[in-house]
Design a protein around this motif. Structure first.
Motif, PDB file in Angstrom:
ATOM      1  N   ILE A  64     -20.248   6.523  -9.695  1.00  9.88           N
ATOM      2  CA  ILE A  64     -21.235   7.474  -9.192  1.00  9.88           C
ATOM      3  C   ILE A  64     -22.244   7.724 -10.308  1.00  9.88           C
ATOM      4  CG2 ILE A  64     -21.624   9.852  -8.440  1.00  9.88           C
ATOM      5  CD1 ILE A  64     -18.917   9.699  -7.005  1.00  9.88           C
ATOM      6  N   ARG A  65     -23.488   7.422 -10.013  1.00  9.88           N
ATOM      7  CA  ARG A  65     -24.571   7.615 -10.979  1.00  9.88           C
ATOM      8  C   ARG A  65     -25.152   9.018 -10.902  1.00  9.88           C
ATOM      9  NH1 ARG A  65     -28.306   2.520 -11.614  1.00  9.88           N
ATOM     10  NH2 ARG A  65     -29.802   4.212 -11.592  1.00  9.88           N
ATOM     11  N   TRP A  66     -25.141   9.602  -9.705  1.00 11.43           N
ATOM     12  CA  TRP A  66     -25.686  10.940  -9.488  1.00 11.43           C
ATOM     13  C   TRP A  66     -25.232  11.415  -8.122  1.00 11.43           C
ATOM     14  CZ3 TRP A  66     -28.866  12.915  -5.647  1.00 11.43           C
ATOM     15  CH2 TRP A  66     -29.367  14.199  -5.864  1.00 11.43           C
ATOM     16  N   GLN A  67     -25.128  12.735  -7.971  1.00 14.91           N
ATOM     17  CA  GLN A  67     -24.890  13.319  -6.655  1.00 14.91           C
ATOM     18  C   GLN A  67     -25.451  14.733  -6.652  1.00 14.91           C
ATOM     19  OE1 GLN A  67     -20.735  13.799  -5.593  1.00 14.91           O
ATOM     20  NE2 GLN A  67     -20.137  13.965  -7.735  1.00 14.91           N
ATOM     21  N   GLY A  68     -25.937  15.141  -5.481  1.00 12.67           N
ATOM     22  CA  GLY A  68     -26.465  16.489  -5.400  1.00 12.67           C
ATOM     23  C   GLY A  68     -27.298  16.717  -4.160  1.00 12.67           C
ATOM     24  N   ALA A  69     -27.951  17.875  -4.146  1.00 10.95           N
ATOM     25  CA  ALA A  69     -28.779  18.288  -3.013  1.00 10.95           C
ATOM     26  C   ALA A  69     -29.912  17.289  -2.790  1.00 10.95           C
ATOM     27  CB  ALA A  69     -29.339  19.683  -3.264  1.00 10.95           C
ATOM     28  N   ALA A  70     -30.261  17.114  -1.513  1.00 13.28           N
ATOM     29  CA  ALA A  70     -31.297  16.155  -1.144  1.00 13.28           C
ATOM     30  C   ALA A  70     -32.186  16.755  -0.060  1.00 13.28           C
ATOM     31  CB  ALA A  70     -30.653  14.851  -0.670  1.00 13.28           C
ATOM     32  N   ILE A  71     -33.189  16.012   0.325  1.00 11.57           N
ATOM     33  CA  ILE A  71     -34.173  16.433   1.310  1.00 11.57           C
ATOM     34  C   ILE A  71     -33.517  16.889   2.620  1.00 11.57           C
ATOM     35  CG2 ILE A  71     -34.494  14.097   2.193  1.00 11.57           C
ATOM     36  CD1 ILE A  71     -37.500  14.726   2.454  1.00 11.57           C
ATOM     37  N   ASN A  72     -34.166  17.792   3.327  1.00 10.36           N
ATOM     38  CA  ASN A  72     -33.707  18.293   4.638  1.00 10.36           C
ATOM     39  C   ASN A  72     -32.335  18.961   4.569  1.00 10.36           C
ATOM     40  OD1 ASN A  72     -36.058  17.394   5.976  1.00 10.36           O
ATOM     41  ND2 ASN A  72     -35.202  15.336   6.137  1.00 10.36           N
ATOM     42  N   ASP A  73     -32.126  19.764   3.511  1.00  6.99           N
ATOM     43  CA  ASP A  73     -30.844  20.455   3.309  1.00  6.99           C
ATOM     44  C   ASP A  73     -29.681  19.477   3.288  1.00  6.99           C
ATOM     45  OD1 ASP A  73     -31.941  23.048   3.171  1.00  6.99           O
ATOM     46  OD2 ASP A  73     -32.027  23.130   5.365  1.00  6.99           O
ATOM     47  N   GLY A  74     -29.920  18.281   2.776  1.00  9.51           N
ATOM     48  CA  GLY A  74     -28.911  17.237   2.760  1.00  9.51           C
ATOM     49  C   GLY A  74     -28.188  17.124   1.445  1.00  9.51           C
ATOM     50  N   PHE A  75     -27.428  16.055   1.341  1.00  9.12           N
ATOM     51  CA  PHE A  75     -26.630  15.761   0.152  1.00  9.12           C
ATOM     52  C   PHE A  75     -26.622  14.255  -0.044  1.00  9.12           C
ATOM     53  CE2 PHE A  75     -22.640  14.819  -2.031  1.00  9.12           C
ATOM     54  CZ  PHE A  75     -22.715  15.700  -3.103  1.00  9.12           C
ATOM     55  N   SER A  76     -26.728  13.799  -1.286  1.00 11.12           N
ATOM     56  CA  SER A  76     -26.727  12.367  -1.589  1.00 11.12           C
ATOM     57  C   SER A  76     -25.760  12.046  -2.718  1.00 11.12           C
ATOM     58  CB  SER A  76     -28.118  11.883  -2.019  1.00 11.12           C
ATOM     59  OG  SER A  76     -28.982  11.813  -0.927  1.00 11.12           O
ATOM     60  N   VAL A  77     -25.208  10.845  -2.643  1.00 13.76           N
ATOM     61  CA  VAL A  77     -24.424  10.275  -3.736  1.00 13.76           C
ATOM     62  C   VAL A  77     -25.040   8.921  -4.045  1.00 13.76           C
ATOM     63  CG1 VAL A  77     -22.175   9.395  -4.467  1.00 13.76           C
ATOM     64  CG2 VAL A  77     -22.296  11.431  -3.014  1.00 13.76           C
ATOM     65  N   HIS A  78     -25.367   8.703  -5.314  1.00 17.45           N
ATOM     66  CA  HIS A  78     -25.878   7.408  -5.763  1.00 17.45           C
ATOM     67  C   HIS A  78     -24.710   6.674  -6.411  1.00 17.45           C
ATOM     68  CE1 HIS A  78     -30.282   8.981  -6.183  1.00 17.45           C
ATOM     69  NE2 HIS A  78     -29.792   9.155  -4.972  1.00 17.45           N
ATOM     70  N   ILE A  79     -24.328   5.534  -5.840  1.00 19.80           N
ATOM     71  CA  ILE A  79     -23.187   4.779  -6.353  1.00 19.80           C
ATOM     72  C   ILE A  79     -23.590   3.330  -6.583  1.00 19.80           C
ATOM     73  CG2 ILE A  79     -22.281   4.363  -4.026  1.00 19.80           C
ATOM     74  CD1 ILE A  79     -19.446   4.625  -5.589  1.00 19.80           C
ATOM     75  N   GLY A  80     -23.206   2.797  -7.742  1.00 20.99           N
ATOM     76  CA  GLY A  80     -23.533   1.417  -8.074  1.00 20.99           C
ATOM     77  C   GLY A  80     -23.184   1.126  -9.513  1.00 20.99           C
ATOM     78  N   ASP A  81     -24.030   0.306 -10.143  1.00 20.05           N
ATOM     79  CA  ASP A  81     -23.840  -0.009 -11.557  1.00 20.05           C
ATOM     80  C   ASP A  81     -25.081   0.442 -12.321  1.00 20.05           C
ATOM     81  OD1 ASP A  81     -25.798  -1.982 -11.096  1.00 20.05           O
ATOM     82  OD2 ASP A  81     -24.339  -3.604 -10.986  1.00 20.05           O
ATOM     83  N   ASP A  82     -25.242  -0.022 -13.547  1.00 18.16           N
ATOM     84  CA  ASP A  82     -26.375   0.415 -14.364  1.00 18.16           C
ATOM     85  C   ASP A  82     -27.708  -0.155 -13.890  1.00 18.16           C
ATOM     86  OD1 ASP A  82     -24.697   1.907 -15.975  1.00 18.16           O
ATOM     87  OD2 ASP A  82     -24.402   0.278 -17.417  1.00 18.16           O
ATOM     88  N   GLU A  83     -27.686  -1.187 -13.072  1.00 22.53           N
ATOM     89  CA  GLU A  83     -28.909  -1.858 -12.621  1.00 22.53           C
ATOM     90  C   GLU A  83     -29.395  -1.399 -11.254  1.00 22.53           C
ATOM     91  OE1 GLU A  83     -30.673  -4.538 -14.175  1.00 22.53           O
ATOM     92  OE2 GLU A  83     -29.541  -4.020 -15.964  1.00 22.53           O
ATOM     93  N   SER A  84     -28.457  -1.164 -10.330  1.00 24.71           N
ATOM     94  CA  SER A  84     -28.849  -0.852  -8.955  1.00 24.71           C
ATOM     95  C   SER A  84     -27.773   0.003  -8.292  1.00 24.71           C
ATOM     96  CB  SER A  84     -29.081  -2.141  -8.155  1.00 24.71           C
ATOM     97  OG  SER A  84     -27.890  -2.906  -8.104  1.00 24.71           O
ATOM     98  N   TYR A  85     -28.134   0.588  -7.148  1.00 25.74           N
ATOM     99  CA  TYR A  85     -27.189   1.464  -6.479  1.00 25.74           C
ATOM    100  C   TYR A  85     -27.539   1.634  -5.013  1.00 25.74           C
ATOM    101  CZ  TYR A  85     -30.807   5.087  -7.113  1.00 25.74           C
ATOM    102  OH  TYR A  85     -31.974   5.796  -7.091  1.00 25.74           O
ATOM    103  N   LEU A  86     -26.576   2.160  -4.264  1.00 25.91           N
ATOM    104  CA  LEU A  86     -26.805   2.622  -2.902  1.00 25.91           C
ATOM    105  C   LEU A  86     -26.909   4.134  -2.956  1.00 25.91           C
ATOM    106  CD1 LEU A  86     -24.295   0.550  -0.742  1.00 25.91           C
ATOM    107  CD2 LEU A  86     -26.742   0.194  -1.022  1.00 25.91           C
TER     108      LEU A  86
END
Length: 124
Positions: free
Chosen positions: A28-50
């Motif tokens: 997990i590279r980052w996670q937290g509050a997102a647009i439209n009262d949403g929530f996101s998790v960025h998962i991947g490696d040092d180069e790219s992520y979903l």
């Protein structure tokens, strides 16, 4: 130049990220509050992520995507050890399909978290 990320809407970003970490060894590279009262998790490696995103409102299933403009049909992931990755796909509870050898590598597909299809490729 390289592709940095793809943002996909899912019902439970944390659960989806946990499965993808189990299969691909991603972090997990980052996670937290997102647009439209949403929530996101960025998962991947040092180069790219979903970026796995859940809005703060109910979701509707998209269904089959190959007939829609802008539909995400599958996510391709390159791995070094195809057999080891396939074993982790099984351990995570998913069924690999469409195995094929092609120039210059080998591949298989699986329908992963939230029905998102992944193509797993090895050029080793």
């Amino acid at each position: 130049m390289h592709l940095e990320h793809v943002n996909i809407t899912v019902p439970d970003p944390k659960a989806s990220a946990a499965k993808l970490a189990q299969i691909f060894g991603w972090k997990i590279r980052w996670q937290g509050a997102a647009i439209n009262d949403g929530f996101s998790v960025h998962i991947g490696d040092d180069e790219s992520y979903l970026a796995l995103y859940r809005p703060g409102r109910p979701l509707e299933p998209m269904g089959e995507t190959y007939s829609y403009v802008g539909g995400i049909n599958h996510v391709g992931v390159v791995v070094k050890d195809l057999a080891a990755t396939e074993a982790r796909v099984h351990e995570a509870g998913y069924k690999p399909h469409n195995h094929a050898d092609y120039e210059p590598g080998q591949r298989f597909y699986f329908d992963g978290p939230d029905g998102i299809e992944f193509e797993v490729v090895s050029y080793a």
